[in-house]
Write a protein that holds these residues in place. Structure first.
Motif, mmCIF file in Angstrom:
data_model
loop_
_atom_site.group_PDB
_atom_site.id
_atom_site.type_symbol
_atom_site.label_atom_id
_atom_site.label_comp_id
_atom_site.label_asym_id
_atom_site.label_seq_id
_atom_site.Cartn_x
_atom_site.Cartn_y
_atom_site.Cartn_z
ATOM 1 N N PHE A 165 46.848 42.228 38.161
ATOM 2 C CA PHE A 165 46.084 43.113 39.039
ATOM 3 C C PHE A 165 46.714 43.168 40.426
ATOM 4 O O PHE A 165 46.804 44.239 41.039
ATOM 5 C CB PHE A 165 44.631 42.629 39.155
ATOM 6 N N MET A 224 40.554 43.840 33.684
ATOM 7 C CA MET A 224 41.696 42.932 33.625
ATOM 8 C C MET A 224 41.349 41.463 33.836
ATOM 9 O O MET A 224 42.181 40.595 33.594
ATOM 10 C CB MET A 224 42.759 43.326 34.664
ATOM 11 N N SER A 225 40.172 41.171 34.365
ATOM 12 C CA SER A 225 39.861 39.780 34.697
ATOM 13 C C SER A 225 38.461 39.416 34.247
ATOM 14 O O SER A 225 37.704 40.264 33.779
ATOM 15 C CB SER A 225 39.954 39.573 36.210
ATOM 16 N N ALA A 237 39.725 49.524 42.294
ATOM 17 C CA ALA A 237 40.054 48.099 42.165
ATOM 18 C C ALA A 237 38.984 47.369 41.351
ATOM 19 O O ALA A 237 39.294 46.560 40.462
ATOM 20 C CB ALA A 237 40.186 47.461 43.556
ATOM 21 N N LEU A 243 44.702 38.354 36.637
ATOM 22 C CA LEU A 243 44.532 38.542 38.078
ATOM 23 C C LEU A 243 45.870 38.812 38.754
ATOM 24 O O LEU A 243 45.972 39.668 39.640
ATOM 25 C CB LEU A 243 43.908 37.293 38.697
ATOM 26 N N LEU A 249 39.305 48.218 37.685
ATOM 27 C CA LEU A 249 40.449 47.502 37.114
ATOM 28 C C LEU A 249 40.121 46.025 36.891
ATOM 29 O O LEU A 249 40.443 45.446 35.856
ATOM 30 C CB LEU A 249 41.666 47.617 38.036
ATOM 31 N N LEU A 250 39.466 45.427 37.888
ATOM 32 C CA LEU A 250 39.181 43.993 37.790
ATOM 33 C C LEU A 250 38.216 43.688 36.653
ATOM 34 O O LEU A 250 38.344 42.653 35.979
ATOM 35 C CB LEU A 250 38.586 43.495 39.113
ATOM 36 N N MET A 261 47.524 46.993 41.243
ATOM 37 C CA MET A 261 46.661 47.660 42.217
ATOM 38 C C MET A 261 47.450 48.266 43.371
ATOM 39 O O MET A 261 47.220 49.428 43.725
ATOM 40 C CB MET A 261 45.597 46.660 42.712
#
Ligand SMILES: Nc1ncnc2c1ncn2[C@@H]1O[C@H](COP(=O)(O)O)[C@@H](O)[C@H]1O
Ligand SMILES: Nc1ncnc2c1ncn2[C@@H]1O[C@H](COP(=O)(O)O)[C@@H](O)[C@H]1O
Ligand SMILES: Nc1ncnc2c1ncn2[C@@H]1O[C@H](COP(=O)(O)O)[C@@H](O)[C@H]1O
Ligand code: NA
Ligand code: NA
Ligand code: NA
Lengths: 328, 103, 328, 103, 103, 328
Positions: free
Chosen positions: F240, F92-93, F85, F237, F88-89, F244
């Motif tokens: 995500f 992606m963010s 996670a 977000l 990914l964050l 996720m």
């Protein structure tokens, strides 16, 4: 069954007796009380259950042409009844214009618990009714408030020109009870008998028992209200609290007969017209007509008309509905 | 420790008016407030209690705002506009706060 | 079934295990908790259900002569037991007169949850009991308080001359639990089997499950009490918390046999005499004997005697009742 | 805005004594008060908390009275008569109120 | 009646920090405090309300301590150590108490 | 049944529709709300019931070798998922390290209501699953928190060296939900079918109805959260919040297949891995990482991932589980 038998049978149902227990406990100044959160939880349950059951019944029997007509009739009644109530109050009581208008608003609107109690009497007696009556109940909550504010504005009182800000209109139309009732009704229509099968054990079986516990609390609240405001309710006002539901019921019966509702439907329409709000309208009055005395309208709606309808009104309305429709 | 002068304003108001009051406070650029529940009380309109209350109409809440002294008047004007027609009590106390930059 | 089997079976019932779970969670300082409003709602449910069931049973079997006799016996026990408790405490502990009298009051009165748990053990075991025992339970709540205040007055302590103002007597006699228990009992008598049929799904079916949730909370509360007051309970006091219920049960058994109650009735009378109040009496003590330390009486009643009765006492009393009455 | 001097009296008291206190206040002609719930606390008689409380005996409440300064002594006498034997705390603060005619 | 000067400290803090704060107060030998529930509020981290809250994380409480003036600094140090990284408000008011020996 | 039919059927179940009702009421700014105490009471009920049912099922079918393996797999997943996670964050963010780690902790842990909803879908569809999955759920609550704190420590942020005091570890492991879930599971194992017979009417029959009421509240809370934080959730977000759970579910499926769980077990393992905590983890984050913005993680877990899993995820995971296990 004749009207006396019905009244007697109603009187010794557990639901009524728990209401009487609550009243008596309050009069005797017992400290018995239902926590606010629990009372609110019980009322959420009752709204969810009655709405959902109505929806399932509509999904089973289909919507007949009556739905729209009945809602229109309900809305018209809700606009109209406050005018009658106001006229009666000006004759029967010494209330100011603002107090009289505030009381009138309550009688145009409806009491959902009275509706719930009436529908459970019908269910116990095995008398069917139109499932969409809960939608009618929801539609009748708000219009009366506008009539009352118009009465005040006409009399030049209460600054009601600025009273109905857009916030208030939204609050009235989207108050929690209406949203849950209509939402559960819609979910009942969508999920139908299949949905009912899933949650029947929660929605149907314990319903009457939970109503008993809720009516115990209503008795406590009504009793405390009456005790704290003794002296406030002059004979004229008390009389109004009995005459007005009977007048409302008569108008409700006429409307229901015109539309051609079933015996159960006629009786519920009478109950809606006869009952007085004690949730949505008091809150709206505090915002829009803060000068009106809440002790007057709450005590009248909750302490006089609610018990009258619960104990005597319901069997009377049922007997009348059976007579006029020729229902068994 | 270093503390700073401030005002503590306590507004007791009907629960149905809470949203309108906090909106007015926000318009008056009050940066923070805390809402406390009220169990019951008594005043010119009589005694009431929350127990077994079935209606939203009868409850009250207390809204507490801690603000810089110079912002007091703006807050009182904002509150008063609303309270004029409604029941309720406003009470202002001198106080000291830590971390003054938060107010 | 012999006493060990009974105890073992009692021990592994869900209700006892949820109580133990609550106790353990509190000892382990878990933040598990039941909101105050929910706990109060559950106890309203238990009182309503047990009272109503008792009333329905009386309406079905009629009131035999035993009712009046049993109530009188209960009231006498409630007056008497505090004197015994006080004497034991003066010997077994170093408590002051006021603390000892306050504790004594609790043991003369009764714990309605212990009564509920005992009656559900009887129901599960298929053993009948006199429905009016709930009325006896209600009658035993208050007298013990007067005995305790008399003990204090005799010793010249605590200004108890002015302690029992008329307000306090009303509060004790009309405390919420008594009013709901007696009221629901009366409603059960009036509406009988017909009323039961209407609300059975609420009153009977979920009863044991709700008792489990309530006992979880009781375990949490008792455990937190014990943890916060460790050190306070000297061995002598703890011993009292076990000896006193056994003495009470013995007296209760004697009284019940004299009256000629059924096996179930004898067992419930033992439970009433053995159990200690933790609702009505603590509140009364705070008003009338504020100098008495609540940590002592609450911990003893809730942390020692309640668990003892629940886990060991109930099977012991049942076995004894079966032996002395020759019941199966 | 125009404010007026007053006293804010805050009485923390056992819930079982609430009725007796408010009755005493009414006898002392205190015109208004507000009752706030208490979640827990600590003092000489130890720590307690409302969570999972099954007994009425253990809770407390806070009673807040705002009064004119000249009425303070009458109020304190009334409260003290009751509080003498009971646990509880009385705390008096200077404050300013709007609409003085209400007190 | 005879009253004595004291300080009233009101700490608004996240509910998850309550235990840690009261433990710190006890370490700082604060002899008593009262915990009040909070229904909602607003501050730099936005508006929140208790209604329908499913998570323990979002609530706040108010801890009120009445102490002798000379003990104020010890209390503020104890509270500040904890509050530094956390949201919350500390507000100190002068007050008068009955029965000063209790504080 | 294919995946679309499943999704459609799921969509019109009362539970989902009540969630949607809550969401809509919140968006429309209705004042509908469930009191905090009632919401907490409902969640106690759901935890008690799901734990107890799991325990009874284990006592009936015995513990196969899978139990230990599945718990180990669950714990490993809970440690591992936050790392994924977090990665990914970061891509992606634009969240800070601390905010990203706090969000990551939520996705390693689990949402028990999602689990409850999924298991009731299985029960309705007549698909069996391993009763011990509730124990796996409990075991997966905490490990993710440690991973997240490690991520922060590695980045040198947030003073996390002192963050995990012993108090916090105890709070996490003994938080009320875990204790009740595991305790009720153990009681179910001990009392078995016999215990179930006693409290079935409370535990089983009203379960789905109570879930509806609880989901109504979840909808209200999620909707209010979304409304108050609009603007905060950038597209990355939100994406995500959907990607996720799908990634988690894939890993969960792989692990479950390796262990050889049944169709129902595979599906529940997917649900556990896919769901995000909104009770235990937010509380721990407020203590250990107070600098992280709660609006971000609560809105993402409750406002995006929870609805996604409830409405779309559950039917997808079920269809996949049926495909890969060849289950019907
Ligand atoms: N003097 C007062 N001190 C504290 N609270 C008060 C006072 N007067 C009124 N209140 C609160 O405000 C509410 C409404 O007051 P009133 O408008 O006087 O009926 C009361 O129910 C109390 O909760
Ligand atoms: N110094 C204090 N500050 C605030 N509240 C207090 C204080 N002392 C006592 N209390 C409150 O009064 C209750 C009873 O206090 P005590 O009589 O000292 O046990 C406590 O549980 C607190 O709620
Ligand atoms: N100026 C203030 N006055 C009263 N309460 C405040 C104030 N500022 C913050 N609070 C309370 O503290 C909480 C957290 O504040 P904050 O850290 O600014 O988000 C808010 O939700 C309020 O309950
Ligand atoms: Na009407
Ligand atoms: Na006894
Ligand atoms: Na997960």
């Amino acid at each position: 069954m004749n009207i006396l038998e019905l009244a007697a049978q109603n009187l010794i149902s557990p639901a009524i007796l728990f209401f009487v227990l609550g009243l008596s406990a309050a009069f005797a100044r017992s400290d018995l009380s239902v926590p606010e959160a629990v009372a609110k939880g019980l009322s959420l349950y009752l709204l969810l259950a009655i709405g959902f059951k109505g929806g399932v019944s509509v999904s089973a029997h289909g919507v007949d042409a009556g739905l729209i007509l009945t809602i229109i009739a309900g809305v018209v009644l809700s606009f109209l009844l406050p005018l009658i109530a106001f006229a009666l109050l000006r004759v029967m009581s010494t209330l100011s214009v603002i107090d009289a208008a505030a009381v009138a608003a309550h009688y145009g609107s409806i009491s959902i618990v009275t509706f719930v109690a009436a529908s459970s009497v019908l269910t116990t007696a095995g008398i069917a009714f139109e499932g969409y009556m809960v939608a009618v109940a929801a539609a009748m909550e708000a219009p009366a408030i506008l009539s009352a504010l118009w009465l005040v504005a006409r009399a030049g009182g209460g600054r009601s020109d600025e009273a109905v800000d857009s916030g208030l209109m939204r609050e009235i139309l989207l108050n929690g009870s209406i949203v849950l009732l209509v939402g559960a009704f819609a979910i009942g229509v969508i999920t139908g008998e299949q949905g009912m099968a899933k949650i029947e054990a929660f929605i149907v079986a314990p319903f009457l028992g939970i109503l008993c516990l809720f009516l115990l609390d209503m008795g406590l609240v009504a009793g405390r209200g009456l005790r704290q405001t003794r002296g406030l309710l002059r004979p004229g006002l008390i009389l109004f609290g009995v005459v007005m539901p009977l007048s409302g019921a008569t108008l409700g019966m006429a409307a229901a007969l015109l539309i051609g509702l079933s015996t159960g439907g006629v009786m519920l329409m009478m109950v809606l017209a006869a009952s007085a709000s004690y949730i949505a309208v008091p809150a709206a009055m505090r915002v829009a007509l803060p000068e009106a005395n809440p002790a007057v309208y709450l005590t009248l709606a909750l302490g006089v008309t609610f018990p009258f309808n619960l104990v005597l009104g319901i069997p009377i309305y049922l007997a009348l509905a059976q007579t006029v429709t020729g229902g068994s | 420790m270093q503390t700073h002068k401030a005002k503590r304003v306590e507004i007791t108001i009907e629960a149905v008016m809470e949203q309108r009051l906090t909106a007015a406070l926000e318009r008056a650029e009050v940066t923070g407030f805390t809402v406390l529940p009220v169990m019951g009380g008594s005043g010119r309109s009589g005694r009431w209690s929350r127990e077994g209350q079935v209606t939203r109409a009868a409850g009250m809440v207390v809204v507490v705002c801690i603000i810089r002294p110079e912002r007091l008047d703006a807050l009182l004007e904002a509150a008063f506009g609303l309270l004029e027609r409604h029941i309720g009590v406003v009470c202002v106390t001198d106080c000291e706060v830590l971390r003054a930059n938060r107010f």
